[in-house]
Design a protein around this motif. Structure first.
Motif, PDB file in Angstrom:
ATOM      1  N   PHE A   1       0.830  -1.204   0.000  1.00  0.00           N
ATOM      2  CA  PHE A   1       0.000   0.000   0.000  1.00  0.00           C
ATOM      3  C   PHE A   1       0.866   1.256   0.000  1.00  0.00           C
ATOM      4  O   PHE A   1       2.075   1.216   0.243  1.00  0.00           O
ATOM      5  CB  PHE A   1      -0.936   0.016   1.209  1.00  0.00           C
ATOM      6  CG  PHE A   1      -0.304   0.478   2.498  1.00  0.00           C
ATOM      7  CD1 PHE A   1      -0.572   1.734   3.017  1.00  0.00           C
ATOM      8  CD2 PHE A   1       0.572  -0.346   3.201  1.00  0.00           C
ATOM      9  CE1 PHE A   1       0.008   2.161   4.198  1.00  0.00           C
ATOM     10  CE2 PHE A   1       1.157   0.064   4.386  1.00  0.00           C
ATOM     11  CZ  PHE A   1       0.874   1.337   4.891  1.00  0.00           C
ATOM     12  N   GLY A   2       0.218   2.377  -0.279  1.00  0.00           N
ATOM     13  CA  GLY A   2       0.811   3.700  -0.170  1.00  0.00           C
ATOM     14  C   GLY A   2      -0.256   4.660   0.295  1.00  0.00           C
ATOM     15  O   GLY A   2      -1.322   4.250   0.751  1.00  0.00           O
ATOM     16  N   CYS A   3      -0.004   5.951   0.182  1.00  0.00           N
ATOM     17  CA  CYS A   3      -1.008   6.965   0.529  1.00  0.00           C
ATOM     18  C   CYS A   3      -1.049   8.020  -0.569  1.00  0.00           C
ATOM     19  O   CYS A   3      -0.039   8.270  -1.240  1.00  0.00           O
ATOM     20  CB  CYS A   3      -0.681   7.626   1.870  1.00  0.00           C
ATOM     21  SG  CYS A   3      -0.982   6.599   3.316  1.00  0.00           S
ATOM     22  N   GLY A   4      -2.193   8.628  -0.741  1.00  0.00           N
ATOM     23  CA  GLY A   4      -2.361   9.629  -1.785  1.00  0.00           C
ATOM     24  C   GLY A   4      -1.626  10.926  -1.479  1.00  0.00           C
ATOM     25  O   GLY A   4      -1.552  11.365  -0.334  1.00  0.00           O
ATOM     26  N   GLY A   5      -1.067  11.532  -2.530  1.00  0.00           N
ATOM     27  CA  GLY A   5      -0.415  12.829  -2.376  1.00  0.00           C
ATOM     28  C   GLY A   5      -1.420  13.954  -2.355  1.00  0.00           C
ATOM     29  O   GLY A   5      -2.567  13.813  -2.803  1.00  0.00           O
ATOM     30  N   ASP A   6      -1.018  15.099  -1.811  1.00  0.00           N
ATOM     31  CA  ASP A   6      -1.859  16.294  -1.733  1.00  0.00           C
ATOM     32  C   ASP A   6      -3.134  16.036  -0.934  1.00  0.00           C
ATOM     33  O   ASP A   6      -4.177  16.641  -1.203  1.00  0.00           O
ATOM     34  CB  ASP A   6      -2.229  16.797  -3.135  1.00  0.00           C
ATOM     35  CG  ASP A   6      -1.010  17.090  -3.983  1.00  0.00           C
ATOM     36  OD1 ASP A   6       0.025  17.480  -3.414  1.00  0.00           O
ATOM     37  OD2 ASP A   6      -1.094  16.915  -5.214  1.00  0.00           O
ATOM     38  N   ARG A   7      -3.070  15.120   0.011  1.00  0.00           N
ATOM     39  CA  ARG A   7      -4.200  14.795   0.870  1.00  0.00           C
ATOM     40  C   ARG A   7      -3.723  14.773   2.320  1.00  0.00           C
ATOM     41  O   ARG A   7      -2.557  14.999   2.609  1.00  0.00           O
ATOM     42  CB  ARG A   7      -4.820  13.440   0.475  1.00  0.00           C
ATOM     43  CG  ARG A   7      -5.376  13.373  -0.949  1.00  0.00           C
ATOM     44  CD  ARG A   7      -6.584  14.275  -1.135  1.00  0.00           C
ATOM     45  NE  ARG A   7      -7.217  14.079  -2.445  1.00  0.00           N
ATOM     46  CZ  ARG A   7      -6.918  14.782  -3.535  1.00  0.00           C
ATOM     47  NH1 ARG A   7      -5.949  15.697  -3.491  1.00  0.00           N
ATOM     48  NH2 ARG A   7      -7.546  14.569  -4.685  1.00  0.00           N
ATOM     49  N   ASP A   8      -4.612  14.476   3.216  1.00  0.00           N
ATOM     50  CA  ASP A   8      -4.349  14.457   4.650  1.00  0.00           C
ATOM     51  C   ASP A   8      -3.058  13.710   4.992  1.00  0.00           C
ATOM     52  O   ASP A   8      -2.999  12.489   4.934  1.00  0.00           O
ATOM     53  CB  ASP A   8      -5.551  13.817   5.353  1.00  0.00           C
ATOM     54  CG  ASP A   8      -5.390  13.722   6.860  1.00  0.00           C
ATOM     55  OD1 ASP A   8      -4.477  14.378   7.405  1.00  0.00           O
ATOM     56  OD2 ASP A   8      -6.185  13.005   7.491  1.00  0.00           O
ATOM     57  N   LYS A   9      -2.026  14.463   5.381  1.00  0.00           N
ATOM     58  CA  LYS A   9      -0.736  13.843   5.701  1.00  0.00           C
ATOM     59  C   LYS A   9      -0.754  13.151   7.060  1.00  0.00           C
ATOM     60  O   LYS A   9       0.055  12.257   7.311  1.00  0.00           O
ATOM     61  CB  LYS A   9       0.372  14.903   5.675  1.00  0.00           C
ATOM     62  CG  LYS A   9       0.638  15.480   4.287  1.00  0.00           C
ATOM     63  CD  LYS A   9       1.818  16.444   4.308  1.00  0.00           C
ATOM     64  CE  LYS A   9       2.100  16.989   2.919  1.00  0.00           C
ATOM     65  NZ  LYS A   9       3.275  17.907   2.907  1.00  0.00           N
ATOM     66  N   GLY A  10      -1.671  13.567   7.925  1.00  0.00           N
ATOM     67  CA  GLY A  10      -1.702  13.019   9.267  1.00  0.00           C
ATOM     68  C   GLY A  10      -2.059  11.547   9.335  1.00  0.00           C
ATOM     69  O   GLY A  10      -1.761  10.884  10.337  1.00  0.00           O
ATOM     70  N   LYS A  11      -2.696  11.029   8.290  1.00  0.00           N
ATOM     71  CA  LYS A  11      -3.104   9.620   8.342  1.00  0.00           C
ATOM     72  C   LYS A  11      -2.000   8.667   7.881  1.00  0.00           C
ATOM     73  O   LYS A  11      -2.124   7.449   8.031  1.00  0.00           O
ATOM     74  CB  LYS A  11      -4.358   9.402   7.500  1.00  0.00           C
ATOM     75  CG  LYS A  11      -4.161   9.490   5.985  1.00  0.00           C
ATOM     76  CD  LYS A  11      -5.482   9.258   5.258  1.00  0.00           C
ATOM     77  CE  LYS A  11      -5.293   9.262   3.749  1.00  0.00           C
ATOM     78  NZ  LYS A  11      -6.568   9.050   3.029  1.00  0.00           N
ATOM     79  N   ARG A  12      -0.919   9.188   7.322  1.00  0.00           N
ATOM     80  CA  ARG A  12       0.095   8.316   6.722  1.00  0.00           C
ATOM     81  C   ARG A  12       0.784   7.445   7.758  1.00  0.00           C
ATOM     82  O   ARG A  12       0.864   6.218   7.603  1.00  0.00           O
ATOM     83  CB  ARG A  12       1.106   9.166   5.948  1.00  0.00           C
ATOM     84  CG  ARG A  12       0.481   9.875   4.754  1.00  0.00           C
ATOM     85  CD  ARG A  12       1.431  10.837   4.072  1.00  0.00           C
ATOM     86  NE  ARG A  12       0.759  11.550   2.985  1.00  0.00           N
ATOM     87  CZ  ARG A  12       1.299  12.536   2.274  1.00  0.00           C
ATOM     88  NH1 ARG A  12       2.557  12.928   2.534  1.00  0.00           N
ATOM     89  NH2 ARG A  12       0.606  13.136   1.318  1.00  0.00           N
TER      90      ARG A  12
END
Length: 564
Positions: A432-443
């Motif tokens: 998995f990864g995390c979306g860019g330009d979105r909520d950084k706190g959830k990473r």
């Protein structure tokens, strides 16, 4: 659709002579959606001005443009020519931004008035609930469509959409298409963005349902409280005949109590199991869903197995024991919510329909018969693409089981991994990864969850958008120190998926999380074709070839990995 003359649609607001009066086939708020005979609505948005795209709209076939002007200005109609010499009608209306939803509903002859409109909101589960509900509705003989993340249309014939909930103009067109296609009910996903931006302003919703509220979209809303408040607004619609809450969720239980107490003589402790109570509460009928206690729809004796689950479902007193071909207790909660949605539509008969209109095509059924049919049909539900979607290897026992899931929030990832472990899978590789330009706190939160529930993690790109992919991965990596999972980094998603499958044995499970159904990857300002499912199938096909030797973990090409 035959469309309308401008004078038929806007004649009560301004005068149009014969030269300016055009027949309009559809309304488009996005110039990319314009076709021959469209009217382009050029609104001034936060990120762009629609006026900058008028030329593009005319090139695509628009014959008229509608723009807003200050409320104190007069309406105006002029004939103009595009740079290519195409003559079109430009209309300027005062207060357009505030009125556009109602104007669009008028153009399409108020399609929601002929449909049972059910809106599902919440952080996770909206797509699954809407599709399960449409499947159940169709099985019950009530043709249904969906509008949401996977697209819009009749449940088995979807067309793509750009947003989970379409803009205030497009949603009227989509509802009209569904009405004309014979739909009697529509199950739509109501996002927090849509509720704040008023996209459902001219869509009288009959039934509203809440799945759950957890952290998401804080980059837009600023706080969890503001995010929850946006979701809560759906349950204030005066058109509601029923409101359905997940009583196992903090906000679901809280909002149900608040609505019960707000009624004349309301008592939050009143029995919520009977959804057919005809007393006048001065508001929508309140219905609950629970896996933990008695509710309008509840389940007990839940048994999770490698290929599905069995349970006893109680829908308003009618019980059944369907064998579900679905994974995860949280998915069972989605099934119960879907059942409640269909039950509400069929039993309540839309008492709050607009303009005194009652759809003449809705079924009239006995409450008990309706409930028993819905419960029995749960056994026929199919998994929703990209939602705990099990991908089977071609040769039994040779490859690991592979699951693709849209989990892209901390809560969703935790529920997905917990569900897989409950189904008996203990050796899990999570990609998995995390979306860019979105909520950084959830990473980091997602990194921590993956590390606690996986044997191995491969961090990769999701939709990095304008951010540096390795910066996103580094943010996630900070949370992985909590657990004992081995962590690798393979930034290229296709390579990461391949490595996970190639190094897992038949007793393992590979979870590819974050993108689910998506058929694209947003990377450095471009939207590139990409499908997790296609990649998985391609890897499996290659590994099943007799000429291919499956690599061991030691054979994995480390030069394409980055240890962090």
């Amino acid at each position: 659709m035959k469309g309308k003359l401008l004078s038929q649609w806007l004649g009560h607001l301004l005068a149009l002579d014969a030269a300016a009066d055009r027949r309009i086939g559809q309304l488009s708020i996005d110039s990319r959606d314009c076709i021959e005979g469209s009217l382009f609505i050029a609104l001034h948005g936060q990120a762009s001005d629609g006026a900058d795209f008028i030329e593009q709209a005319i090139e695509r076939g628009a014959v008229a443009v509608l723009q807003g002007v200050e409320a104190s200005a007069a309406a105006e109609v002029v004939l103009e020519q595009s740079s290519a010499g195409v003559t079109f009608t430009r209309i300027k209306l005062p207060g357009l931004e505030a009125d556009i939803a109602e104007l669009a509903a008028d153009f399409y002859d108020r399609p929601a008035a002929a449909l049972a409109v059910v809106a599902i909101t919440g952080t996770n589960g909206k797509t699954s609930v809407s599709h399960y509900a449409a499947q159940l509705s169709n099985l019950c003989g009530m043709p249904a469509g969906v509008i949401g993340t996977l697209g819009y249309g009749m449940e088995d014939h979807l067309r793509p959409t750009r947003n989970t909930t379409p803009d205030a103009v497009s949603i009227q067109r989509q509802l009209a298409e569904l009405r004309d296609a014979g739909a009697q009910a529509v199950f739509l996903e109501a996002s927090s963005h849509a509720l704040v931006q008023g996209r459902l302003t001219a869509v009288p919703v009959d039934v509203a349902a809440l799945t759950n509220i957890t952290r998401d979209h804080l980059d837009y809303h600023g706080s969890l409280a503001a995010y929850a408040s946006a979701k809560r607004s759906l349950f204030s619609m005066p058109s509601l005949s029923a409101a359905i809450f997940n009583d196992d969720d903090y906000y679901g239980s809280l909002w149900r109590h608040e609505l019960a107490q707000s009624r004349p003589g309301g008592d939050a402790s009143e029995d919520m199991e009977d959804a057919t109570d005809d007393r006048d509460h001065g508001g929508p009928e309140l219905m609950t869903v629970s896996l933990l206690h008695a509710a309008t729809v509840c389940a007990e004796n839940i048994e999770l197995k490698a290929d599905g689950m069995s349970c006893s479902i109680n829908l308003s007193g009618e019980k059944g024991m369907p064998r579900l071909r679905l994974m995860g207790e949280f998915n069972l909660a989605n099934v119960l919510t879907a059942a409640a949605c269909v039950y509400a539509v069929m039993v309540h008969q839309l008492q709050h329909k607009r303009n005194g209109q009652t759809p003449d095509r809705l079924l009239t059924v006995e409450s008990a018969d309706c409930a028993s049919r819905i419960v029995s049909y749960c056994a026929q539900l199919r998994a929703v693409p990209g939602r705990l979607q099990m991908v089977q290897a071609g040769s039994a026992g040779a490859q690991p089981r592979i699951v693709i899931d849209y989990a892209h929030t901390p809560d969703a990832l935790q529920k997905t991994l917990t569900a897989l472990k409950q189904h008996g899978f203990t050796r899990i590789t999570t990609v998995f990864g995390c979306g860019g330009d979105r909520d950084k706190g959830k990473r980091a939160l997602m990194g921590e969850i993956a590390s606690l529930h996986s044997s191995k993690i491969i961090l990769t790109s999701d939709n990095p958008r304008s951010e540096d992919p390795y910066s996103i991965i580094s943010d996630i990596r900070e949370g992985t120190e909590t657990g004992n999972a081995a962590v690798e980094v393979i930034e290229q998603r296709e390579q990461a998926i391949a490595a996970a499958i190639e190094t897992a044995d038949s007793s393992s499970l590979v979870l590819v999380a974050g993108k689910g159904h998506e058929d694209y990857q947003e990377y450095a300002g471009r939207r590139l074709p990409f499908s997790d499912l296609d990649v998985v199938r391609k890897v499996l096909e290659r590994l099943q070839s007799p000429s291919v030797k499956k690599p061991s973990a030691a054979d994995t090409p480390l030069q394409r990995q980055e240890k962090m």
